[in-house]
Structures are given as structure tokens and as C-alpha cells.
Design a protein around this motif. Sequence first.
Motif, PDB file in Angstrom:
ATOM      1  N   LYS B   2       0.544  -1.328   0.084  1.00 10.30           N
ATOM      2  CA  LYS B   2      -0.133  -0.126  -0.786  1.00 10.30           C
ATOM      3  C   LYS B   2       0.656   1.367   0.171  1.00 10.30           C
ATOM      4  O   LYS B   2       2.204   1.342   1.054  1.00 10.30           O
ATOM      5  CB  LYS B   2      -0.930   0.493   1.317  1.00 10.30           C
ATOM      6  CG  LYS B   2      -1.723   0.906   1.099  1.00 10.30           C
ATOM      7  CD  LYS B   2      -2.670   0.440   2.876  1.00 10.30           C
ATOM      8  CE  LYS B   2      -3.277   1.659   3.082  1.00 10.30           C
ATOM      9  NZ  LYS B   2      -3.970   2.000   4.284  1.00 10.30           N
ATOM     10  N   MET B   3       0.096   2.470  -1.230  1.00  9.43           N
ATOM     11  CA  MET B   3       1.602   3.818  -0.793  1.00  9.43           C
ATOM     12  C   MET B   3      -0.036   5.134  -0.286  1.00  9.43           C
ATOM     13  O   MET B   3      -1.060   4.476  -0.682  1.00  9.43           O
ATOM     14  CB  MET B   3       1.574   3.594  -2.236  1.00  9.43           C
ATOM     15  CG  MET B   3       3.300   2.954  -2.522  1.00  9.43           C
ATOM     16  SD  MET B   3       4.179   3.488  -0.851  1.00  9.43           S
ATOM     17  CE  MET B   3       4.573   5.422  -2.191  1.00  9.43           C
ATOM     18  N   ILE B   4       0.519   5.588  -0.225  1.00 11.49           N
ATOM     19  CA  ILE B   4      -0.475   6.839  -0.078  1.00 11.49           C
ATOM     20  C   ILE B   4       0.425   8.567  -0.629  1.00 11.49           C
ATOM     21  O   ILE B   4       1.325   8.373  -0.123  1.00 11.49           O
ATOM     22  CB  ILE B   4      -0.251   7.664   1.948  1.00 11.49           C
ATOM     23  CG1 ILE B   4      -1.311   6.386   2.424  1.00 11.49           C
ATOM     24  CG2 ILE B   4      -1.174   8.522   1.993  1.00 11.49           C
ATOM     25  CD1 ILE B   4      -2.628   6.460   2.331  1.00 11.49           C
ATOM     26  N   ALA B  16       4.981  10.405  -2.058  1.00  7.65           N
ATOM     27  CA  ALA B  16       4.715   9.116  -2.160  1.00  7.65           C
ATOM     28  C   ALA B  16       4.531   8.304  -0.468  1.00  7.65           C
ATOM     29  O   ALA B  16       6.205   8.181  -0.293  1.00  7.65           O
ATOM     30  CB  ALA B  16       4.424   7.736  -2.725  1.00  7.65           C
ATOM     31  N   ASN B  18       5.137   4.952   1.706  1.00  5.22           N
ATOM     32  CA  ASN B  18       4.760   3.764   1.865  1.00  5.22           C
ATOM     33  C   ASN B  18       4.630   3.573   3.422  1.00  5.22           C
ATOM     34  O   ASN B  18       4.586   4.008   4.693  1.00  5.22           O
ATOM     35  CB  ASN B  18       6.085   2.348   1.772  1.00  5.22           C
ATOM     36  CG  ASN B  18       7.551   1.998   2.384  1.00  5.22           C
ATOM     37  OD1 ASN B  18       7.321   3.252   3.394  1.00  5.22           O
ATOM     38  ND2 ASN B  18       8.081   1.799   1.433  1.00  5.22           N
TER      39      ASN B  18
END
Lengths: 133, 133
Positions: B2-4, B16, B18
Motif C-alpha cells: 500500500k502507498m499513500i 508518496a 509506504n
Amino acid sequence: MKMILERINDNMHFKATNEAGHTHELSGDGLAVGPMESLLSAIAGCSTIDIVMVLKKMRQELIDIKVEVKGTRREEIPRLFTKIHMHYILIGNIKDKKAKEAIDLSVEKYCSVSKMLEKTAEITTSYEIRFEE
Amino acid sequence: MKMILERINDNMHFKATNEAGHTHELSGDGLAVGPMESLLSAIAGCSTIDIVMVLKKMRQELIDIKVEVKGTRREEIPRLFTKIHMHYILIGNIKDKKAKEAIDLSVEKYCSVSKMLEKTAEITTSYEIRFEE
């Protein structure tokens, strides 16, 4: 388009530099974002750039935008992504129909990263609109 | 995985993050590495991680490694990569045959990024071995 990758430790920690001299780090040993994570941020970034542009053209007031992107990898090597899901959080006075249209246009038409990754991964999207931050 | 992705200006400049909290920047307005450039560093990083591991298993002494990666995009939108070329510079006392074997194993078998991008882009490689830095 060109990038230079250099090693910055004695194992798997790298610095990548673009033609303008901008850099980012990349790592296979947990010291920075990994290459597959980098694909996730690339698809999220690429599609968000389109969405920002399209919403501007549609004269929608976008105050902020955030994306949560999840990738599901298969178990066998090479561990490709089989699914990528992007959840967009749009902040601003944006019409629901316009948000959906901008996201669909990006993922289905404009975003080069999405169009490359969709050959192996099923790309899905969802979104929410928040009027206040 | 998942990344934001979060926006850090009022246009197309993003950060971004992690799951471990590592970040990199990404930009559509020339303020950081762009999404398509990020694909190039991802494929170079991913394959170089494999090459480092394979050469270690082969007991080859790799002092340093550097990669120049070039992507050719088509003119039509979406502007996919049609070709990606990676040139590896291996520094160390490495047998030519072992270098070739490690690069081929990575690009053709192990590297998930390469296996995803090869669906739209022709991936080619070259290499040179330098004994002294």
C-alpha cells in the motif's frame, strides 16, 4: 526520457536521478521505497495529475487530493501485481458526476502508467468527496 | 502492498509514503521525478536488486553498479513506453558470462517490474564491466 540509477550503499539502496537533476531513493532492503511500491505511487501520481487538470478544466474547486493505492501481488515469481485499487479522496466543492468523469477519463484514457500496468493488473477505483478539510 | 499519495503544493507535486514510512516525491510540474520517470527507475532498481543477489550467489565480486535507463514514448495519448533500454555498468572482478547470465535472469525471469512493462514496451539491455572504479 532518461534516468540514472546509482548505488548508495554496498547492497541494494539506490538513488535515481532524472535529466533535470531531481532524485529519489529506491531500495530492495527496506531503506527506502521499493520498486514495486514505486509502481503504485507512479500510477497514483500519474492519474492524479490528470484528475487535477481535468477538474480545473471543468471549473471544479479542488482544495486538496489524496490517494490510497493498494496492489495485490501473485504468489509465484515474478510477483506481478494482479490487482491495483486506487481510492481518491477529493477535498473541495466538487460535483459527484464531475469527480467520477475525471477519474474515469484518467484511468481509461490519459494515464500512461495505468494503460501500461492494466496489461497485467486489474485496475479499479473508488472515491469520496469531502467538502471541508 | 500500500502507498499513500498526498499533495504538497496546490498543483501537481506529491509525496508518496509506504507502509514503513519511507517517502519519495513525485511531480507533474517538474518539481520532482515524474510518474513515467519513476517507472524507469523502478525497472532499473528492480532488475539491479536481482543482479546484485544473483552475482552474490555466483560469488562474483561486485564493487559497484550503475544503470542508465532510457524510455521511448509513442506520440499518441496515452504516451506509453514502446521501448525501454537499460545499460548496466558493473564495477568489479566479474566474469563476462556471469554478468550476462545475471542480467538475463533478472529481466527475463525474476524482475516483476520488467515482466509488467514488457507487455507494452520492448525491453533491451547492454552492459560493460569495469575492473577499477
